[in-house]
Design a protein around this motif. Structure first.
Motif, PDB file in Angstrom:
ATOM      1  N   SER A  57      17.421   8.936 -75.701  1.00  0.00           N
ATOM      2  CA  SER A  57      17.420  10.256 -75.078  1.00  0.00           C
ATOM      3  C   SER A  57      16.806  10.158 -73.690  1.00  0.00           C
ATOM      4  O   SER A  57      16.013   9.269 -73.413  1.00  0.00           O
ATOM      5  CB  SER A  57      16.653  11.272 -75.928  1.00  0.00           C
ATOM      6  OG  SER A  57      15.280  10.949 -75.986  1.00  0.00           O
ATOM      7  N   GLY A  58      17.205  11.086 -72.828  1.00  0.00           N
ATOM      8  CA  GLY A  58      16.710  11.122 -71.464  1.00  0.00           C
ATOM      9  C   GLY A  58      17.646  10.403 -70.512  1.00  0.00           C
ATOM     10  O   GLY A  58      18.692   9.891 -70.902  1.00  0.00           O
ATOM     11  N   GLU A  59      17.246  10.398 -69.231  1.00  0.00           N
ATOM     12  CA  GLU A  59      18.059   9.785 -68.193  1.00  0.00           C
ATOM     13  C   GLU A  59      17.212   8.873 -67.330  1.00  0.00           C
ATOM     14  O   GLU A  59      16.013   9.082 -67.180  1.00  0.00           O
ATOM     15  CB  GLU A  59      18.661  10.860 -67.283  1.00  0.00           C
ATOM     16  CG  GLU A  59      19.670  11.754 -67.956  1.00  0.00           C
ATOM     17  CD  GLU A  59      20.255  12.751 -66.973  1.00  0.00           C
ATOM     18  OE1 GLU A  59      20.510  12.372 -65.810  1.00  0.00           O
ATOM     19  OE2 GLU A  59      20.443  13.906 -67.371  1.00  0.00           O
ATOM     20  N   VAL A  60      17.868   7.867 -66.747  1.00  0.00           N
ATOM     21  CA  VAL A  60      17.198   6.947 -65.834  1.00  0.00           C
ATOM     22  C   VAL A  60      18.043   6.775 -64.580  1.00  0.00           C
ATOM     23  O   VAL A  60      19.250   7.013 -64.593  1.00  0.00           O
ATOM     24  CB  VAL A  60      16.956   5.550 -66.469  1.00  0.00           C
ATOM     25  CG1 VAL A  60      16.060   5.645 -67.677  1.00  0.00           C
ATOM     26  CG2 VAL A  60      18.262   4.854 -66.803  1.00  0.00           C
ATOM     27  N   HIS A  61      17.391   6.357 -63.516  1.00  0.00           N
ATOM     28  CA  HIS A  61      18.085   5.899 -62.313  1.00  0.00           C
ATOM     29  C   HIS A  61      18.129   4.387 -62.428  1.00  0.00           C
ATOM     30  O   HIS A  61      17.084   3.740 -62.472  1.00  0.00           O
ATOM     31  CB  HIS A  61      17.355   6.329 -61.046  1.00  0.00           C
ATOM     32  CG  HIS A  61      17.889   5.652 -59.823  1.00  0.00           C
ATOM     33  ND1 HIS A  61      19.130   5.953 -59.289  1.00  0.00           N
ATOM     34  CD2 HIS A  61      17.382   4.670 -59.057  1.00  0.00           C
ATOM     35  CE1 HIS A  61      19.335   5.184 -58.237  1.00  0.00           C
ATOM     36  NE2 HIS A  61      18.290   4.390 -58.068  1.00  0.00           N
ATOM     37  N   LEU A  62      19.319   3.819 -62.523  1.00  0.00           N
ATOM     38  CA  LEU A  62      19.515   2.379 -62.693  1.00  0.00           C
ATOM     39  C   LEU A  62      19.914   1.768 -61.359  1.00  0.00           C
ATOM     40  O   LEU A  62      20.931   2.136 -60.785  1.00  0.00           O
ATOM     41  CB  LEU A  62      20.592   2.116 -63.750  1.00  0.00           C
ATOM     42  CG  LEU A  62      21.033   0.670 -63.962  1.00  0.00           C
ATOM     43  CD1 LEU A  62      19.870  -0.202 -64.401  1.00  0.00           C
ATOM     44  CD2 LEU A  62      22.151   0.621 -64.991  1.00  0.00           C
ATOM     45  N   ASP A  63      19.109   0.840 -60.865  1.00  0.00           N
ATOM     46  CA  ASP A  63      19.359   0.164 -59.594  1.00  0.00           C
ATOM     47  C   ASP A  63      19.448  -1.335 -59.877  1.00  0.00           C
ATOM     48  O   ASP A  63      18.499  -2.070 -59.646  1.00  0.00           O
ATOM     49  CB  ASP A  63      18.234   0.486 -58.608  1.00  0.00           C
ATOM     50  CG  ASP A  63      18.503  -0.063 -57.225  1.00  0.00           C
ATOM     51  OD1 ASP A  63      19.660  -0.416 -56.921  1.00  0.00           O
ATOM     52  OD2 ASP A  63      17.540  -0.148 -56.440  1.00  0.00           O
ATOM     53  N   HIS A  64      20.596  -1.785 -60.402  1.00  0.00           N
ATOM     54  CA  HIS A  64      20.725  -3.170 -60.856  1.00  0.00           C
ATOM     55  C   HIS A  64      21.499  -4.033 -59.873  1.00  0.00           C
ATOM     56  O   HIS A  64      22.070  -3.545 -58.901  1.00  0.00           O
ATOM     57  CB  HIS A  64      21.382  -3.226 -62.240  1.00  0.00           C
ATOM     58  CG  HIS A  64      22.831  -2.849 -62.244  1.00  0.00           C
ATOM     59  ND1 HIS A  64      23.824  -3.784 -62.189  1.00  0.00           N
ATOM     60  CD2 HIS A  64      23.445  -1.650 -62.290  1.00  0.00           C
ATOM     61  CE1 HIS A  64      24.998  -3.183 -62.212  1.00  0.00           C
ATOM     62  NE2 HIS A  64      24.789  -1.878 -62.269  1.00  0.00           N
ATOM     63  N   SER A  65      21.521  -5.332 -60.158  1.00  0.00           N
ATOM     64  CA  SER A  65      22.207  -6.309 -59.305  1.00  0.00           C
ATOM     65  C   SER A  65      23.338  -7.006 -60.044  1.00  0.00           C
ATOM     66  O   SER A  65      23.578  -8.193 -59.853  1.00  0.00           O
ATOM     67  CB  SER A  65      21.202  -7.345 -58.798  1.00  0.00           C
ATOM     68  OG  SER A  65      20.213  -6.741 -58.023  1.00  0.00           O
ATOM     69  N   GLY A  66      24.003  -6.300 -60.952  1.00  0.00           N
ATOM     70  CA  GLY A  66      25.151  -6.858 -61.651  1.00  0.00           C
ATOM     71  C   GLY A  66      24.871  -7.362 -63.049  1.00  0.00           C
ATOM     72  O   GLY A  66      25.759  -7.920 -63.687  1.00  0.00           O
TER      73      GLY A  66
END
Length: 78
Positions: free
Chosen positions: A43-52
């Protein structure tokens, strides 16, 4: 696995918060490349800042990378 609740700083990733609170999550690169720290968001939300390190399919199924995910409020992960 038990249930744990923690406050998280706005500039802190899920992995950083877990480490700070002695919760062992699997990881390797800690930079969003390898995908080893993949967790399921219940549950909930995240900001995902990934590199692949994660596929679009995994993201659509509710997974994220703990090393580069910043919660947007309360979250629950598995």
């Amino acid at each position: 696995m038990g249930e744990n609740t923690f406050d998280i700083e706005s500039n802190e990733t899920i992995l950083q918060c877990a480490y700070k609170n002695n919760i062992k999550l699997k990881y390797h690169c800690a930079a969003g490349h390898c995908g080893k720290c993949k967790v399921k968001i219940i549950s909930g939300e995240v900001h995902l800042d990934h590199s692949g390190g994660i596929s679009r399919e995994d993201i659509s199924l509710g997974y994220t990378l703990a090393c580069c995910s910043f919660p947007k409020g309360n979250i629950e992960i598995l």
